[in-house]
Design a protein around this motif. Structure first.
Motif, PDB file in Angstrom:
ATOM      1  N   UNK A 131     -33.685  -4.420  10.676  1.00  0.00           N
ATOM      2  CA  UNK A 131     -34.520  -4.658  11.857  1.00  0.00           C
ATOM      3  C   UNK A 131     -34.477  -3.490  12.835  1.00  0.00           C
ATOM      4  N   UNK A 132     -33.465  -2.634  12.750  1.00  0.00           N
ATOM      5  CA  UNK A 132     -33.345  -1.508  13.682  1.00  0.00           C
ATOM      6  C   UNK A 132     -34.309  -0.366  13.355  1.00  0.00           C
ATOM      7  N   UNK A 133     -34.861  -0.398  12.115  1.00  0.00           N
ATOM      8  CA  UNK A 133     -35.787   0.661  11.683  1.00  0.00           C
ATOM      9  C   UNK A 133     -35.170   2.048  11.911  1.00  0.00           C
ATOM     10  N   UNK A 134     -34.021   2.238  11.287  1.00  0.00           N
ATOM     11  CA  UNK A 134     -33.224   3.457  11.518  1.00  0.00           C
ATOM     12  C   UNK A 134     -33.987   4.725  11.140  1.00  0.00           C
ATOM     13  N   UNK A 135     -34.640   4.731   9.977  1.00  0.00           N
ATOM     14  CA  UNK A 135     -35.326   5.929   9.514  1.00  0.00           C
ATOM     15  C   UNK A 135     -36.461   6.305  10.459  1.00  0.00           C
ATOM     16  N   UNK A 136     -37.163   5.311  11.000  1.00  0.00           N
ATOM     17  CA  UNK A 136     -38.258   5.610  11.907  1.00  0.00           C
ATOM     18  C   UNK A 136     -37.729   6.174  13.219  1.00  0.00           C
ATOM     19  N   UNK A 137     -36.602   5.657  13.694  1.00  0.00           N
ATOM     20  CA  UNK A 137     -36.037   6.152  14.952  1.00  0.00           C
ATOM     21  C   UNK A 137     -35.498   7.573  14.820  1.00  0.00           C
ATOM     22  N   UNK A 138     -34.918   7.881  13.676  1.00  0.00           N
ATOM     23  CA  UNK A 138     -34.345   9.220  13.488  1.00  0.00           C
ATOM     24  C   UNK A 138     -35.440  10.243  13.200  1.00  0.00           C
ATOM     25  N   UNK A 139     -36.380   9.903  12.357  1.00  0.00           N
ATOM     26  CA  UNK A 139     -37.453  10.837  12.025  1.00  0.00           C
ATOM     27  C   UNK A 139     -37.187  11.560  10.722  1.00  0.00           C
ATOM     28  N   UNK A 140     -38.251  11.757   9.928  1.00  0.00           N
ATOM     29  CA  UNK A 140     -38.104  12.377   8.613  1.00  0.00           C
ATOM     30  C   UNK A 140     -37.565  13.797   8.697  1.00  0.00           C
TER      31      UNK A 140
END
Length: 462
Positions: A129-138
């Motif tokens: 639910x934290x959407x870690x990959x989206x928050x960090x960025x590719x």
């Protein structure tokens, strides 16, 4: 015409600097045993390795008791570490290349032939639910993964991972038991915009390409729970279960044997290779090892190490060459070394102190002469009214210089070369003659100098 490389010796000049023997005495009185300890074979090609090693054992044992400072200061007051071995930089072997590839996350093949895929790419995105990959960025994920595997060292990578983890108290429990197996919560974080950003465990492993190597992170966690403040070192292959390994006593016997080999230093090139020792060209590592195996070890009733082990110790722990030095040795320095050897064998500390003072005084006088020559050379470059020269009689050249069997054993015609070099100009002057024309005494040297002065009008020049 035969051409050969020659060296220029500084002409002895009067030095304005004086060497106070009392000052030297006060410097050396604190510890008179700091002088270099090594055997010197002077110029006798008929010495016996067995005899010389017995004579020099006491000398080298005193050297090993005190650590030597293998460093020096150059004229610009820069620290230059001395080279204490002649070990060359070797290329990585097959096993080392595999290890480097593994620590760098690259593809490699194990000893059993199994191909391990590359791990220097991020894994699949987490679905939390934290959407870690989206928050960090590719882009940042790729950068973190690349930086992590570019470290290339297992221990340093573990140190980085250790800093990304932190333990916190458990906020909620789902069991009614008073004793729970879970005592801490592990937080995982990465650096984004200079700040620590928490991510889930799946995202943390995927970002670093460790999704198939969870045990590495869990091992660090277990150490943290025991109160460790630093990550554990990699102990793989560091065990002591090596039944065929040589003991430290065996290694020390090899070093003691090598230290006892007669060797000497160059005098005039001490600045360039002051840390290098030379051994007569009639010996080699093979001959030294044969003496160690056939004579040295049987005498002390010890088991010899293999030639490979002896060779590695010889190359890695010592800086010894089996050849003539680039310049000849000083007879005064050689005489001092012989007297030092005799004083140590007799345990005559008063004599040892006196010889050390004489040796230091001799070296300072030599340095003062070199410094004076340098000063006069600089003056001659700036002032055309001053003329400074250096001259030297080069080593006699056998003519013809051939290694063919019949010619090698025939008597050669000796050719002499006397060189004069003006310090304020680049061209040098050479006087060449053979032994049928003249000898090489004081009359011949004086004639060459007279000819030089006649050809160069230096009247009125100091």
């Amino acid at each position: 015409m035969v051409t050969h490389k020659f060296k220029m010796e500084a002409a002895a000049g009067s030095s304005k600097g004086s060497c106070d023997i009392n000052a030297i005495l006060s410097e050396l009185s604190s510890d008179s045993s700091d002088s270099d300890c090594f055997d010197d074979d002077i110029n006798d090609p008929d010495f016996s390795l067995q005899k010389e090693m017995e004579d020099s054992t006491n000398i080298n044992s005193s050297t090993s008791e005190n650590e030597e400072d293998h460093s020096r200061i150059d004229p610009q007051n820069k620290y230059i570490p001395m080279k204490t071995s002649r070990k060359r930089k070797r290329k990585l072997n097959k096993q080392q290349r595999k290890k480097l590839a593994r620590n760098s996350g690259l593809e490699y093949t194990t000893k059993k032939g199994t191909v391990i895929q590359a791990r220097n790419v991020p894994g699949a995105s987490c679905k939390c639910a934290k959407k870690c990959f989206e928050r960090i960025g590719e882009g940042l994920i790729q950068s973190i993964n690349k930086s992590f595997w570019n470290i290339g060292d297992f221990n340093r990578q573990n140190a980085y991972l250790f800093g990304c983890l932190r333990l916190e108290p458990v906020k909620r429990r789902y069991t009614g038991n008073e004793i729970s197996r879970r005592n801490n919560t592990v937080r995982y974080s990465v650096i984004k915009d200079g700040r620590s950003t928490d991510v889930c465990k799946v995202a943390f492993l995927s970002i670093h390409g460790l999704q198939h190597n969870r045990g590495r992170v869990e091992n660090i966690q277990s150490k943290m729970r025991t109160g460790a403040t630093t990550p554990p070192d990699d102990r793989r292959g560091k065990h002591k279960n090596r039944p065929h390994a040589y003991s430290e006593e065996d290694v020390q016997l090899v070093k003691k044997h090598i230290e006892g080999i007669p060797k000497y230093k160059s005098h005039y090139s001490r600045k360039d290779n002051g840390d290098k020792f030379y051994v007569s060209m009639e010996y080699s590592i093979h001959s030294c090892y044969n003496h160690y195996k056939d004579e040295y070890c049987p005498d002390i009733k010890a088991n010899p190490v293999s030639f490979d082990k002896y060779h590695r110790i010889f190359i890695e722990d010592f800086n010894i060459s089996f050849k003539l030095p680039k310049s000849d040795t000083c007879p005064t320095c050689d005489s001092h070394e012989i007297e030092l050897m005799a004083a140590r064998n007799d345990n005559n500390m008063e004599k040892l102190k006196q010889i050390n003072v004489q040796k230091e005084l001799h070296l300072r006088k030599a340095q003062a002469g070199q410094d004076n020559l340098k000063v006069q050379t600089e003056r001659a470059v700036l002032d055309k009214e001053i003329h400074v020269i250096t001259f030297d009689l080069q080593r006699a050249l056998p003519t013809p210089k051939l290694s063919t069997g019949p010619m090698f054993y025939k008597r050669k015609l000796w050719t002499y070369n006397f060189s004069i070099h003006p310090c304020n100009s680049s061209p040098g002057h050479f006087f060449v003659w053979d032994e049928t024309v003249a000898s090489r005494g004081s009359d011949e040297i004086g004639s060459c100098l007279l000819k030089y002065f006649e050809d160069h009008d230096i009247r009125g020049i100091s």
